[in-house]
Scaffold this motif. Sequence first.
Motif, PDB file in Angstrom:
ATOM      1  N   THR A   1       9.941  54.927  62.062  1.00 54.45           N
ATOM      2  CA  THR A   1      10.713  54.108  61.587  1.00 54.45           C
ATOM      3  C   THR A   1      12.108  54.372  61.618  1.00 54.45           C
ATOM      4  O   THR A   1      12.888  53.389  62.133  1.00 54.45           O
TER       5      THR A   1
ATOM      6  N   HIS B   1      12.027  52.262  54.969  1.00 53.92           N
ATOM      7  CA  HIS B   1      12.107  53.586  56.365  1.00 53.92           C
ATOM      8  C   HIS B   1      12.857  55.238  55.394  1.00 53.92           C
ATOM      9  O   HIS B   1      11.328  55.542  55.246  1.00 53.92           O
TER      10      HIS B   1
ATOM     11  N   PHE C   1       9.669  46.471  55.012  1.00 46.55           N
ATOM     12  CA  PHE C   1       9.559  46.016  55.798  1.00 46.55           C
ATOM     13  C   PHE C   1       9.545  44.473  56.364  1.00 46.55           C
ATOM     14  O   PHE C   1      10.729  44.344  57.218  1.00 46.55           O
TER      15      PHE C   1
END
Lengths: 291, 536
Positions: B375, B397, B450
Amino acid sequence: MNAVTEPHRPYYIPNPSPYPVVLSGALFLLGLGAALRVNALTAGWWVLGAGALLAVYVLFAWFGRVIGESRAGVYGLQEDRAFRWGMLWFITSEVVFFASLFGVLFYERNIAVPWLASFNAPHSALAPFSPWPHFTAQWPNGGPAGQGFEVVNPWGIPALNTLLLLSSGVTVTWAHAGLRAGRRTQLKAGLALTIALGVTFLGFQLHEFSEAYRVLGLTLHSGVYGATFFILTGFHGLHVTIGAIMLAAMLARTWRGDFTPENHFAFEAVTWYWHFVDVVWLMLFVFVYWL
Amino acid sequence: MSAANLSSEQSHAQHHDAPPRGITRWLYATNHKDIGVMYLVFGVLMFFVGGLLAELIRSELLTPTMRVLTPEAYNQVITIHGLVMVFAAVMPITTGFANYLIPLMIGAPDMALPRLNNWGFWLLPAAAVLLVLPWGLKLIGIGTGTIDTGWTMYAPLSIQAGPGADFAFVAVLLLGLSSTMASINILVTVAQQRAPGMSWLRLPVFVWSWVITALLLIAVFPALMAGCIMQITDRHFGTHFFSASGGGDPVLWEHIFWFFGHPEVYILLLPTAGLLPHILATFARKPLYGYKAQVYSFCAIGVMSIVVWAHHMFTSGMPTDVNIYFMLSTMAISVPVAVLFFCWFGTIWRGSMTFETPMLFALGYIVLFGIGGLTGLVLSDAAADQQYHNTYFLVAHFHYALFGGPIMGIFAALYYYLPKMTGRMYSEILGRWHFWLTLAAFNLVFMPQFLLGIAGMPRRIPDYALQFAPLNMVSSIGAFALGATQLLFLYNILRTAFGTSGAVASARVWEGSSGLEFTLPSPPPFHTFATPPAID
Ligand SMILES: [Cu+2]
């Protein structure tokens, strides 16, 4: 030096020692005092004072202890090498510190100021939104909202100071040569001369600062130029002060009969430090005063 | 201090091997194992302090609207959570492993500069107290609490912040001094104290990882210290480093901070990336794969990490060509990191693996840090970053990168070396529960983030729009579970260190372990390798 004749002596591991934790305590008080003081709390002065006293006491005691150990002969070649590498890495971290300050100078001068002025370029689409339509890129620069000031003439005191510090680099090397050849008078004279040159430098520097404030109107408030000027010269001056104090300690130890032509790590460490301060000044002279 | 007095003290010290008694054993310590243990204990303690702050954050975000904290307190809590986790939890723990293990791994009698070592440690509690003291001062009516700018301390917010900011800047100065001293000591120790025959390319990977870490600390921390001094002078002495009205530039602070801050990510990561191969090799019962490739990767990561910092600033308004340079150099750094991953896979490939707790955490590290790294590649795209940068995608992340990497690695290493340090085995059942619950709860906390980030939920805001409510509730419930799970870990290590129920650990501890530290009894005697060991 015993280590030369005894290759297998065990590495010297000091007994438990109170100095490190007390020095951390002193730095805690110094930090706390500073944080209180800048926020206008009077107690800050007292905490700062207590921290400073404690720090001075611990430094005397700790260095005294190490000098005592050195005189008692507990250090061999291996310990000596460890001290040397330790000092070199410490100076490396100082190099990074000053390199960062120079980086700040270059960034402000070559990126930040032109960028701010680019708003006002003739065909800039941003011109209508520029907060300071009359700001132009130039160096020295006190910023769009700053007041005028004059800069220090590099060929006056700064040039003289360059001469002083360069000569002090020569005299300290001369002192070292004397020490290695066993000429103690040359060692003492060289050290005394170096200290004298360093102190004269500091005197001139203080005079220059006061002139800057009183006559030139150049102060900490003078925008990026004043800020970078004073932080670079100020931190350099602080390092000269520390270096001069360390040189004085070396002179006192010489008088007491310390150091032999083979064994004088402390002296060498101080000369390294002094040369480092010297080189920083040369960079300062070129990039802060001259160009 | 007379010379006679000194030498008698010295011979006294050499004649007995027992640790000193009482509190001065710790306050005045010069023994690398004692100092290492202090670092570890302090770091674990602060891990729980930082964790408690995280629970506060997730309690506030459990449901929309402000219920638990005021917005001001929320800002302070997220800031101190970040600073504590980075500087007071992860860094001290990895430094603790360095102090404890490096002399054992290279056959040295101790660290090269033992008193400096202790100084470095005791600066940490001083800095931690300064960081949180403004909360105490606020209780007696002084100031507005701690720094509330976020851990990045961006100008001009930091210039306008309350007195807590000064305490934070001073604390960072002490932390910098501490890290510099610890790094100098580690570099000198590795250069000077290696047993005869322990050449540079025979050093254990962990030692190499710390050599690079220490070099990075010396190369970047002084810059942050200079920056903190400039913040203080901008705040109180009228300078204009970070203010356009004086020709300065707030973005300059971002450059200084991230010039330090990006290498800092590797400073946090590398020590555990260096421990990982030891653990993988032990439980795969194979020698570690690609020793030189790993060492060279560490070197490459060290060099590259210094020249990629501004990928944290794609949304700060830099010229496009600058953005493109930092985008490409950032993507390039994933190459040496990928080499490390391949070496780890190579190490366990076709090994006869068993899955004790350290191995589970090591494998968890690879998976979670892998997600964090991939990511990160998404975010390194300067164009995509415009979309994700200020959202929860970024929060997710870096928690995959920093919890998934360093903290999973710390768990693995603690379980791996705890029997060596204490002489007793931890409870394997509790350890495995700790791993599986941590893995599940961690993903429950951060996987939804996310999605929240992609949906556009901004980070660093104490409240959120109603459409984000369900996923936030999942994330918060995961956080409570993750926090509770860590109590299992705490109980397990306390029980191992102070209890008598654990099985006695042998010198080798693990069937597949190798290295000088496993030639010593468990626990190792107070002084070890007074005469250097023979290296085959
Ligand atoms: Cu980064």
